[in-house]
Design a protein around this motif. Structure first.
Motif, mmCIF file in Angstrom:
data_model
loop_
_atom_site.group_PDB
_atom_site.id
_atom_site.type_symbol
_atom_site.label_atom_id
_atom_site.label_comp_id
_atom_site.label_asym_id
_atom_site.label_seq_id
_atom_site.Cartn_x
_atom_site.Cartn_y
_atom_site.Cartn_z
ATOM 1 N N PRO A 118 0.810 -1.222 0.000
ATOM 2 C CA PRO A 118 0.000 0.000 0.000
ATOM 3 C C PRO A 118 0.845 1.275 0.000
ATOM 4 C CG PRO A 118 -0.899 -1.584 1.535
ATOM 5 C CD PRO A 118 0.435 -2.120 1.097
ATOM 6 N N THR A 119 0.318 2.278 -0.667
ATOM 7 C CA THR A 119 0.958 3.585 -0.797
ATOM 8 C C THR A 119 0.014 4.645 -0.248
ATOM 9 O OG1 THR A 119 2.124 2.882 -2.796
ATOM 10 C CG2 THR A 119 1.858 5.260 -2.474
ATOM 11 N N GLN A 120 0.560 5.571 0.499
ATOM 12 C CA GLN A 120 -0.219 6.699 1.018
ATOM 13 C C GLN A 120 -0.367 7.751 -0.071
ATOM 14 O OE1 GLN A 120 -1.850 7.206 4.013
ATOM 15 N NE2 GLN A 120 -2.571 9.102 3.053
ATOM 16 N N LEU A 121 -1.602 8.127 -0.360
ATOM 17 C CA LEU A 121 -1.863 9.152 -1.358
ATOM 18 C C LEU A 121 -1.369 10.499 -0.845
ATOM 19 C CD1 LEU A 121 -3.225 9.763 -4.101
ATOM 20 C CD2 LEU A 121 -5.309 10.264 -2.820
ATOM 21 N N ASP A 122 -0.789 11.295 -1.740
ATOM 22 C CA ASP A 122 -0.384 12.652 -1.389
ATOM 23 C C ASP A 122 -0.550 13.560 -2.606
ATOM 24 O OD1 ASP A 122 1.928 12.362 -3.033
ATOM 25 O OD2 ASP A 122 3.161 11.782 -1.331
ATOM 26 N N ARG A 123 -0.340 14.801 -2.390
ATOM 27 C CA ARG A 123 -0.517 15.813 -3.435
ATOM 28 C C ARG A 123 0.366 15.533 -4.655
ATOM 29 N NH1 ARG A 123 -2.728 20.823 -3.597
ATOM 30 N NH2 ARG A 123 -1.819 22.268 -5.087
ATOM 31 N N ALA A 124 1.589 15.105 -4.455
ATOM 32 C CA ALA A 124 2.510 14.861 -5.571
ATOM 33 C C ALA A 124 1.999 13.739 -6.480
ATOM 34 C CB ALA A 124 3.905 14.522 -5.042
ATOM 35 N N ILE A 125 1.421 12.702 -5.892
ATOM 36 C CA ILE A 125 0.889 11.596 -6.692
ATOM 37 C C ILE A 125 -0.252 12.093 -7.576
ATOM 38 C CG2 ILE A 125 -0.392 9.404 -6.555
ATOM 39 C CD1 ILE A 125 1.293 8.766 -4.029
ATOM 40 N N ILE A 126 -1.118 12.912 -7.010
ATOM 41 C CA ILE A 126 -2.240 13.474 -7.773
ATOM 42 C C ILE A 126 -1.715 14.375 -8.886
ATOM 43 C CG2 ILE A 126 -4.303 14.936 -7.656
ATOM 44 C CD1 ILE A 126 -4.414 14.062 -4.619
ATOM 45 N N ALA A 127 -0.761 15.230 -8.558
ATOM 46 C CA ALA A 127 -0.224 16.188 -9.526
ATOM 47 C C ALA A 127 0.481 15.494 -10.683
ATOM 48 C CB ALA A 127 0.734 17.150 -8.832
ATOM 49 N N ASP A 128 1.108 14.361 -10.423
ATOM 50 C CA ASP A 128 1.875 13.652 -11.442
ATOM 51 C C ASP A 128 0.997 12.813 -12.372
ATOM 52 O OD1 ASP A 128 4.449 13.052 -12.555
ATOM 53 O OD2 ASP A 128 4.325 11.060 -11.623
ATOM 54 N N ALA A 129 -0.253 12.601 -12.003
ATOM 55 C CA ALA A 129 -1.130 11.720 -12.772
ATOM 56 C C ALA A 129 -1.783 12.440 -13.948
ATOM 57 C CB ALA A 129 -2.211 11.149 -11.858
ATOM 58 N N ASP A 130 -2.043 11.666 -14.994
ATOM 59 C CA ASP A 130 -2.824 12.155 -16.123
ATOM 60 C C ASP A 130 -4.314 11.905 -15.898
ATOM 61 O OD1 ASP A 130 -0.643 12.988 -17.939
ATOM 62 O OD2 ASP A 130 -0.121 10.853 -17.862
ATOM 63 N N LEU A 131 -4.630 10.872 -15.101
ATOM 64 C CA LEU A 131 -6.010 10.518 -14.798
ATOM 65 C C LEU A 131 -6.033 9.871 -13.420
ATOM 66 C CD1 LEU A 131 -9.008 10.115 -15.728
ATOM 67 C CD2 LEU A 131 -8.265 7.910 -16.680
ATOM 68 N N VAL A 132 -6.958 10.324 -12.569
ATOM 69 C CA VAL A 132 -7.140 9.766 -11.231
ATOM 70 C C VAL A 132 -8.563 9.234 -11.152
ATOM 71 C CG1 VAL A 132 -7.176 10.255 -8.747
ATOM 72 C CG2 VAL A 132 -5.515 11.425 -10.221
ATOM 73 N N LEU A 133 -8.718 7.975 -10.738
ATOM 74 C CA LEU A 133 -10.035 7.379 -10.541
ATOM 75 C C LEU A 133 -10.165 6.978 -9.079
ATOM 76 C CD1 LEU A 133 -10.312 5.123 -13.728
ATOM 77 C CD2 LEU A 133 -11.337 7.380 -13.336
ATOM 78 N N VAL A 134 -11.215 7.490 -8.417
ATOM 79 C CA VAL A 134 -11.431 7.213 -6.997
ATOM 80 C C VAL A 134 -12.624 6.279 -6.831
ATOM 81 C CG1 VAL A 134 -10.450 9.457 -6.356
ATOM 82 C CG2 VAL A 134 -12.936 9.204 -6.536
ATOM 83 N N ALA A 135 -12.650 5.584 -5.700
ATOM 84 C CA ALA A 135 -13.723 4.627 -5.429
ATOM 85 C C ALA A 135 -14.964 5.284 -4.828
ATOM 86 C CB ALA A 135 -13.226 3.508 -4.513
ATOM 87 N N THR A 136 -14.803 6.348 -4.022
ATOM 88 C CA THR A 136 -15.966 6.906 -3.310
ATOM 89 C C THR A 136 -15.913 8.422 -3.202
ATOM 90 O OG1 THR A 136 -15.012 6.953 -1.084
ATOM 91 C CG2 THR A 136 -15.972 4.852 -1.798
#
Length: 185
Positions: A69-87
């Motif tokens: 498991p990886t802890q989500l942070d701002r950098a992960i979101i910023a680096d993504a081209d597409l983010v899909l969340v469950a809820t």
């Protein structure tokens, strides 16, 4: 411009059930067009995907590898081209962390529903279409928003719940795959 694969991030709570299932199924389906990862808003560091989720995934011919498991942070979101969340809870966490809802983030069920009416993303290759997927989904969202319906958290529930959640993940990813023409890699 990004010359590598599209960076896709799947998000859930602990990063041990829903987001790993989303992650490894999308990676299998989207191949070299995508670099898929997953993270949790409260990652269960040191845990792995539970047996019932692995069993549910196998019903879709998916063997989930050992997962950290990886802890989500701002950098992960910023680096993504597409983010899909469950809820919606995950969307709210991102919205607070990001100081607003990023235009490249969607609920997985929301993306599925938007893909049913959005113009397919432009691009000559699956990679290019994935890089343009968020913009196409965002345009459809602006034209006619849809509710961000949540995937239930199966953690510690019965096998039927894990199976149902995995079926919902597979159905949503299949709709996105067909819409963006990602299977013709």
């Amino acid at each position: 411009m990004n010359e590598g694969p599209a960076k896709i991030v799947m998000v859930c709570t602990g990063n041990i059930c829903r987001s790993p299932a989303m992650h490894y199924l999308a990676q299998r389906e989207w191949g070299d067009a995508a670099e898929v990862s997953s993270a949790g808003i409260y990652a269960e560091i040191g845990m792995d995907v539970p047996t019932p989720m692995r069993t549910a995934a196998r019903r879709h011919d998916l063997d989930i590898p050992a997962h950290r498991p990886t802890q989500l942070d701002r950098a992960i979101i910023a680096d993504a081209d597409l983010v899909l969340v469950a809820t919606q809870q995950h969307a709210t966490w991102i919205e607070e962390e990001w100081s607003g809802w990023p235009s490249h983030a969607f609920g997985i069920k929301e993306a599925h529903e938007l893909a049913e009416r959005a113009e397919p993303p432009m691009g000559a290759s699956p990679r290019e279409r994935l890089l343009n997927a968020a913009a196409s989904l965002q345009l459809a969202r602006k034209q006619q928003p849809v509710a961000l319906r949540s995937l239930d958290d199966p953690w510690s529930l019965d096998q039927d719940t894990y199976d149902r959640v995995m079926d919902e993940i597979a159905e949503s990813l299949e709709a996105i795959t067909l819409w963006a023409r990602l299977a013709d890699r």
